[in-house]
Design an enzyme around this catalytic site. Structure first.
Site, mmCIF file in Angstrom:
data_model
loop_
_atom_site.group_PDB
_atom_site.id
_atom_site.type_symbol
_atom_site.label_atom_id
_atom_site.label_comp_id
_atom_site.label_asym_id
_atom_site.label_seq_id
_atom_site.Cartn_x
_atom_site.Cartn_y
_atom_site.Cartn_z
ATOM 1 N N CYS A 190 23.723 25.941 21.905
ATOM 2 C CA CYS A 190 24.317 24.972 22.945
ATOM 3 C C CYS A 190 24.992 24.002 22.126
ATOM 4 O O CYS A 190 26.260 23.482 22.710
ATOM 5 C CB CYS A 190 23.123 24.327 23.623
ATOM 6 S SG CYS A 190 22.054 25.270 24.638
ATOM 7 N N ARG B 1 30.176 20.843 20.611
ATOM 8 C CA ARG B 1 30.751 20.679 19.595
ATOM 9 C C ARG B 1 32.319 21.367 19.841
ATOM 10 O O ARG B 1 33.389 20.465 19.153
ATOM 11 C CB ARG B 1 30.471 21.116 18.140
ATOM 12 C CG ARG B 1 29.099 20.591 17.621
ATOM 13 C CD ARG B 1 28.451 21.403 16.450
ATOM 14 N NE ARG B 1 27.177 20.692 16.432
ATOM 15 C CZ ARG B 1 26.204 21.331 15.852
ATOM 16 N NH1 ARG B 1 26.173 22.524 15.629
ATOM 17 N NH2 ARG B 1 24.789 20.642 15.628
ATOM 18 N N TRP C 280 18.085 8.983 22.439
ATOM 19 C CA TRP C 280 19.555 9.260 22.327
ATOM 20 C C TRP C 280 20.105 10.074 23.255
ATOM 21 O O TRP C 280 20.892 10.976 23.126
ATOM 22 C CB TRP C 280 20.110 9.131 20.905
ATOM 23 C CG TRP C 280 19.793 8.158 20.078
ATOM 24 C CD1 TRP C 280 18.883 8.270 18.841
ATOM 25 C CD2 TRP C 280 20.292 6.830 19.813
ATOM 26 N NE1 TRP C 280 18.869 7.404 18.481
ATOM 27 C CE2 TRP C 280 19.700 6.142 18.897
ATOM 28 C CE3 TRP C 280 21.066 6.228 20.859
ATOM 29 C CZ2 TRP C 280 19.749 5.034 18.481
ATOM 30 C CZ3 TRP C 280 21.340 4.938 20.456
ATOM 31 C CH2 TRP C 280 20.780 4.365 19.442
ATOM 32 N N GLU D 80 26.155 15.441 17.993
ATOM 33 C CA GLU D 80 26.583 17.095 17.778
ATOM 34 C C GLU D 80 26.474 17.333 16.399
ATOM 35 O O GLU D 80 27.500 18.250 16.012
ATOM 36 C CB GLU D 80 27.713 17.215 18.531
ATOM 37 C CG GLU D 80 27.785 16.744 19.756
ATOM 38 C CD GLU D 80 27.021 17.306 20.714
ATOM 39 O OE1 GLU D 80 26.390 18.413 20.428
ATOM 40 O OE2 GLU D 80 26.623 16.977 21.982
#
Ligand code: FAD
Length: 396
Positions: free
Chosen positions: A250, A255, A174, A375
């Site tokens: 990160c 986010r 993904w 996220e």
């Protein structure tokens, strides 16, 4: 609120909340630039890209790079060095076009470039950041694996020493921008814990097959990363990141962009539904005139406006240097969840037309399903908030 015309005056959700009064001139300028850019380079084609499951990502990255949108909140190395709030507002405008476009920018700037900027050596920064800022080079960020999503601590990808080299083996899943990347930031297990590696994607043993048949974020490239005996020099390791805190920092950056970005999708859906409801007539009057429709608009506008206020509050906190990761969780959980609810409700206002690609609403609703998951899923952010409130971690 009255006008001289026959029609009653109407305000946008942003006007109702007087959002502009909270923005500086520079922030309004950034917003206007990104909005104009989306109007010109993305909105005419994005529905077709979505339908085709294709994104002209390289071309788009250069266009985005030209106006300084890639790594825009980072300092030096050709990056624009704007405030965090300005970056957030840019994300909102990008996602108002499509979550896939914002994802391209988030992964490039907040994940790949941020990792190199915060944890890389001077040589890493000089080699990659200026070219990534212009969009000449594209980056991706490989943390998730087929068997380790919400719990990346269990990752199986390994980096083992062989002389002074590192040899990486494993599979990431993904990964946004994967198959179009020039450089991948890959997180792997070593004898000394989890470390990050800067992997040029032309290194032998590296491949990135694209993930097909997505029903969401179709205007975004998503790939596997397969690493088979990928041999890297000692300097490939990010020297300043040790353990999971590196990738988690990160993710926190990305986010933050989503806290703003998701509201862009919500705004587009709201404006589309308002326009549609004003012209669509049933029972001899515009459906906007029915109380049930107005109650939907009132509730959606409240959630949208509260989301923008929260995003701006978090942006100001970040610019002042005082934003805790739990506060980013508050914003990500609330703003994505409410934006998805807004998109779904707008879909009902458009009736059958709501499922058509003629309108952007279903595309945004489908995209937000991914945004709810990546996220950190909404459940993970609820657990972060739960832990902050109770002191008890309920993750396992
Ligand atoms: P799982 O972790 O298997 O979770 C499945 C469900 O179980 C979720 O609802 C989850 O909340 C729930 N769950 C799990 N544990 C708990 C618990 N303790 N308590 C309660 N509920 C729990 N990753 C990258 O590294 N880089 C990328 O660029 C990237 N891009 C992405 C792009 C897209 C389009 C998508 C969809 C994903 C992307 N991801 C990327 C991966 C994403 O971060 C993961 O999908 C996410 O972390 C969730 O992992 P998972 O899908 O394996 O779900």
């Amino acid at each position: 609120m009255s006008t001289s015309s026959q029609r009653p005056a109407s305000m946008t959700p942003d006007q109702l909340f007087a959002i502009d009064s909270l923005l500086s001139e520079e922030e309004k300028e950034v917003r206007g630039t990104v909005r104009a850019m989306m109007d010109k380079h993305v909105l005419p084609d994005v529905a077709q890209w979505y339908e085709d499951g294709q994104l002209p990502a390289r071309e788009l990255a250069r266009t985005l790079g030209e106006v300084g949108l890639l790594g825009m909140h980072l300092q030096g190395y050709g990056c624009a060095g704007t405030s965090a709030t300005a970056y957030g507002l840019a994300c909102l405008e990008l996602e108002a076009a499509d979550s896939g476009i914002r994802s391209l920018v988030s992964v490039q700037g907040s994940l790949a470039m941020f990792a190199i900027h915060a944890f890389g050596s001077e040589a890493h920064k000089e080699q990659w950041l200026p070219r990534m800022a212009t969009g000449e080079a594209i980056g991706c960020f490989g943390l998730t694996e087929p068997d380790h999503g919400s719990d990346p601590a269990g990752m199986r990808t390994t980096a083992r020493r062989d002389g002074s080299d590192w040899v990486l083996n494993g599979t990431k899943m993904w990964i946004t921008n994967g198959s179009i990347s020039d450089v991948a930031v890959v997180w792997a297990r070593t004898e000394e814990g989890i470390r990050g590696f800067v992997v040029p994607t032309d290194t032998p043993g590296f491949s990135a097959p694209e993930i097909e048949r997505k029903m969401s974020l179709r205007a975004s490239v998503t790939s596997e990363l397969v690493l088979r005996d990928v041999r890297l020099p000692a300097e490939a390791m990010l020297p300043q990141a040790r353990g999971l805190s590196g990738p988690l920092r990160c993710l926190n950056e990305a986010r933050f962009g989503i806290v703003f970005g998701a509201l862009g999708s919500a705004r587009t859906c709201l404006l589309t539904a308002l326009e549609y409801a004003g012209t669509r007539e049933q029972f001899d009057r515009p459906i906007a005139g029915f109380q049930l429709t107005q109650a939907k608009f009132a509730d959606m506008t409240l959630e949208y406006g509260k989301g923008v206020l929260l995003a701006l509050h978090l942006g100001r906190r970040k610019d002042a240097g005082g934003l805790a990761h739990q506060q980013v969780s508050l914003g990500k959980l609330n703003n994505v969840r409410e934006s998805l609810e807004i998109a779904r409700t707008c879909r009902t206002i458009l009736g059958a037309s709501g499922i058509s690609a003629e309108y952007p609403v279903m595309r945004h609703a489908n995209n937000l399903e991914s945004v709810l998951t990546y996220e950190g899923t909404s459940e993970m952010h609820a657990l972060v908030i739960g832990q902050a409130l109770t002191g008890i971690a309920a993750f396992r």
